[in-house]
Motif scaffolding. Structure first.
Motif, PDB file in Angstrom:
ATOM      1  N   ILE A 444       0.847  -1.204   0.000  1.00 20.41           N
ATOM      2  CA  ILE A 444       0.000   0.000   0.000  1.00 20.41           C
ATOM      3  C   ILE A 444       0.878   1.249   0.000  1.00 20.41           C
ATOM      4  O   ILE A 444       0.581   2.227  -0.700  1.00 20.41           O
ATOM      5  CB  ILE A 444      -0.944  -0.017   1.222  1.00 20.41           C
ATOM      6  CG1 ILE A 444      -1.928  -1.185   1.082  1.00 20.41           C
ATOM      7  CG2 ILE A 444      -1.704   1.302   1.340  1.00 20.41           C
ATOM      8  CD1 ILE A 444      -2.801  -1.414   2.305  1.00 20.41           C
ATOM      9  N   VAL A 453      -8.881  -0.143   6.597  1.00 18.70           N
ATOM     10  CA  VAL A 453      -9.071  -1.366   5.834  1.00 18.70           C
ATOM     11  C   VAL A 453     -10.244  -2.152   6.412  1.00 18.70           C
ATOM     12  O   VAL A 453     -10.644  -1.963   7.562  1.00 18.70           O
ATOM     13  CB  VAL A 453      -7.798  -2.242   5.843  1.00 18.70           C
ATOM     14  CG1 VAL A 453      -6.600  -1.462   5.316  1.00 18.70           C
ATOM     15  CG2 VAL A 453      -7.506  -2.771   7.255  1.00 18.70           C
ATOM     16  N   TYR A 549      -9.267   0.139   1.562  1.00 22.46           N
ATOM     17  CA  TYR A 549      -8.696  -1.128   1.104  1.00 22.46           C
ATOM     18  C   TYR A 549      -9.447  -2.284   1.741  1.00 22.46           C
ATOM     19  O   TYR A 549      -9.963  -2.177   2.856  1.00 22.46           O
ATOM     20  CB  TYR A 549      -7.206  -1.223   1.457  1.00 22.46           C
ATOM     21  CG  TYR A 549      -6.353  -0.203   0.748  1.00 22.46           C
ATOM     22  CD1 TYR A 549      -5.872  -0.431  -0.536  1.00 22.46           C
ATOM     23  CD2 TYR A 549      -6.048   1.009   1.365  1.00 22.46           C
ATOM     24  CE1 TYR A 549      -5.104   0.520  -1.195  1.00 22.46           C
ATOM     25  CE2 TYR A 549      -5.281   1.963   0.719  1.00 22.46           C
ATOM     26  CZ  TYR A 549      -4.809   1.716  -0.559  1.00 22.46           C
ATOM     27  OH  TYR A 549      -4.055   2.661  -1.210  1.00 22.46           O
ATOM     28  N   LEU A 581      -5.578  -8.289  -2.006  1.00 19.31           N
ATOM     29  CA  LEU A 581      -5.645  -6.878  -1.647  1.00 19.31           C
ATOM     30  C   LEU A 581      -6.418  -6.113  -2.719  1.00 19.31           C
ATOM     31  O   LEU A 581      -6.017  -6.084  -3.889  1.00 19.31           O
ATOM     32  CB  LEU A 581      -4.239  -6.304  -1.498  1.00 19.31           C
ATOM     33  CG  LEU A 581      -4.142  -4.790  -1.258  1.00 19.31           C
ATOM     34  CD1 LEU A 581      -4.832  -4.395   0.055  1.00 19.31           C
ATOM     35  CD2 LEU A 581      -2.676  -4.340  -1.261  1.00 19.31           C
ATOM     36  N   GLY A 583      -8.290  -2.346  -3.750  1.00 20.23           N
ATOM     37  CA  GLY A 583      -8.497  -0.934  -3.468  1.00 20.23           C
ATOM     38  C   GLY A 583      -9.932  -0.574  -3.806  1.00 20.23           C
ATOM     39  O   GLY A 583     -10.494  -1.069  -4.786  1.00 20.23           O
TER      40      GLY A 583
END
Length: 590
Positions: A444, A453, A549, A581, A583
């Motif tokens: 990140i 997150v 995230y 992961l 976004g």
């Protein structure tokens, strides 16, 4: 030969054996130092909840913050109250793993010494005290709760000292120590209520009670100081916020089945492993009762106290059944405030200490009887010190094996010999996965306090331990308003799974991204190979919570439709987790 062995047993029984805790502690904790962060602890309600209370509180120790910013976009400090404030500084100055092992070690030694001195006070036997203490300290109790369970014998010993007017300063010190290292709503209220009942009884019988009153007021004062917010809410009906607990629903359980289960096996978070002691206790009480009329008055009183102790343990199971009955739960659901959600039935947390103290005491009634000089009958043989010791060992053997097979020591030795691929255990290292969290932080590439997150199918605890700021979390007391805002995110998914909807709506301590595909699962690791096909989260509502995230345990097939951008998949050799992961971008997709 038999006489020599009997004299040896008598000699051993007269020796102070409390120092055996050193040997037992070395054996028990050696695997933790060999395994390091590969050590094994219970995850549920320990590593995934109260560990965060300790760690997050310690990070802001001395700052006087009323809201801790890391979890749920900022959760009130009262919602992350540690179970044992005495140990919080450890997490400020030591690595979390070492702090927890030290906390466990202190509680382990306290459990042994408290049980040893309490049992010896009740029985006058060092061997009985050693047997009870050795069993008690090895029980798989949760170290994260401090002395709430493991310190019960210690505070009882302090009570006995004050009752007898001896070692007053030391006794008050034990009471203070217990108060600082335990929690009011777990066992503190039970200790205070029983202590208060004893004070009333002594006052009525015009027996000395003033020193006991000092101890009672000291413990009460410690708990009031630690829990001023709770008392403020309880007596004035005021708090900093409306807790999500007002929506909790209390469920009833079948009365007699519940009573039987608790009496035989205890209940959640109180592993007493006492089931093999029940029949021997009944047998000892029955055998001693046959000669009740021949006992002296002091012997009768001791016997009746043993019977009373057994009945008290049975009454705890009955009380638990009453608290879980339909009538009681309906009444609680109709109440507001503290009475709506307080778990009064937690008297059963006294079971681990209660059963081993009861066994030592009842066995001690027989143990104290003297052999008849010159008599060669069966009665004389049964009263030999050697015979008593052998009977003690035979009776305790099934319980010792049960404790051994369920102990943390056994789990860690098993882990050393076989590894997680055989045992299935999740180690501290693999659960918190510091190397994986560091990889995600690097990917990140921003200051962790500048974004938040969320997690899908996995616990937020590893991210919180590392230092990420999350919109989700596990708390038994957070604002109702936040629960409703978070529910907007998962509303459509909750409609797909009624059981999961009830879990969130009627309990809600876990504020997670529950969904129709994996329900309320939060321990889906990299070996589960999860794939999400048609998620219907409200991503606009999730962004509204400040989330940028998403850490997902599985690939999200309709990520683009949701406005998610896959930034990579990450796992490490030792991590339990594999993380996709994503976004959230700037869109408002659903």
């Amino acid at each position: 030969m038999a006489k020599r062995i009997n004299r040896l047993v008598i000699w051993l029984d007269g020796l102070p054996l409390w120092w055996m805790v050193v040997l037992l502690a070395v054996v028990n904790f050696l695997p933790y130092f060999i395994l390091g962060e590969g050590g094994i602890f219970e995850v549920h309600d320990q590593l995934d909840e109260y560990m965060m209370n300790n760690v997050l509180t310690a990070r802001h120790l001395g700052e006087g913050l009323r809201v801790l910013p890391e979890m749920m976009g900022g959760v009130n400090a009262s919602g992350l109250q540690p179970a044992a404030v005495l140990f919080v500084p450890l997490y400020r100055f030591l690595p979390a793993y070492l702090a927890f092992v030290v906390q466990y070690a202190v509680c382990f030694v306290t459990a042994f010494l408290g049980m040893y001195f309490c049992a010896r006070e009740l029985t006058g036997s060092n061997l009985l005290a050693l047997a009870a203490a050795g069993c008690f300290c090895m029980l798989p109790m949760y170290p994260v709760y401090g002395l709430s369970e493991m310190g019960i014998p210690l505070v009882f010993y302090g009570f006995l000292c004050l009752r007898k007017g001896k070692r007053t300063g030391m006794a008050l010190g034990m009471v203070l120590y217990f108060g600082l290292a335990s929690h009011l709503v777990y066992t503190g209220y039970a200790v205070l209520s029983l202590w208060g009942a004893a004070l009333c009884l002594l006052a009525i019988r015009r027996q000395p009670w003033k020193k006991l009153l000092v101890g009672f007021l000291l413990l009460l004062g410690v708990y009031v100081t630690e829990n001023w917010g709770l008392f403020w809410e309880l007596f004035l009906g005021q708090g900093d916020y409306v807790s999500h607990r007002v929506e909790m629903v209390n469920y009833s359980m079948p009365f007699w089945n519940t009573v039987k289960d608790v009496f035989l096996s205890s209940a959640q978070h109180a592993p007493s492993l006492h089931q093999y002691l029940i029949l021997p206790l009944l047998g000892l009480l029955a055998a001693e009762g046959t000669g009740f009329k021949k006992l002296t008055r002091p012997e009768r009183e001791k016997y009746l106290w043993g019977v009373g102790g057994f009945l008290f343990l049975g009454a705890i199971a009955l009380f638990y059944g009453c608290c879980k009955s339909e009538m009681a739960t309906s009444w609680k659901n109709g109440m507001e405030g503290f009475l709506h959600y307080f778990q009064m039935e937690r008297y059963y947390w006294l079971y681990p200490a209660g059963w081993y103290l009861e066994f030592a005491y009842v066995f001690g009634v027989w143990w104290r009887q003297e052999a008849v000089s010159g008599h060669r009958g069966v009665k004389n043989f049964l009263q030999w010190p050697l015979t008593r010791t052998l009977v003690l060992g035979i009776i305790l053997l099934p319980t010792v094996f049960l404790i051994k097979n369920n102990s943390y020591f056994y789990m860690n030795v098993n882990q050393m010999n076989n590894g997680s691929h055989i045992t299935g255990y999740i180690s501290w290292e693999s659960y918190y996965a510091e190397d994986l969290m560091q990889t995600l932080e690097n990917a990140i590439g921003r200051d962790m306090s500048s974004y938040r997150v969320a997690h899908l199918g996995m616990s937020p605890a590893p991210a919180l331990m590392h230092g990420f700021y999350t919109v989700d979390g596990y708390s038994n007391n957070y604002p109702l308003e936040y629960k409703h805002r978070f529910r907007q995110v998962i509303a459509r998914e909750l409609e797909k799974n009624e059981q999961t909807r009830l879990y969130f709506d009627q309990w809600g301590n876990r504020c997670y991204l529950f969904n129709g595909a994996t329900g309320n699962a939060w321990m889906l690791g990299k070996k589960d190979h999860i794939v999400y096909e048609r998620l219907e989260f409200d991503m606009g509502a999730l962004r509204g919570l400040g989330c940028e995230y998403l850490f997902s345990c599985g690939e999200i097939k309709n990520a683009e439709e949701l406005g998610l951008a896959l930034e990579g998949y990450y796992e490490t050799e030792n991590s339990y987790w594999g993380v996709f992961l994503y976004g959230l971008g700037d869109g408002a997709g659903r």
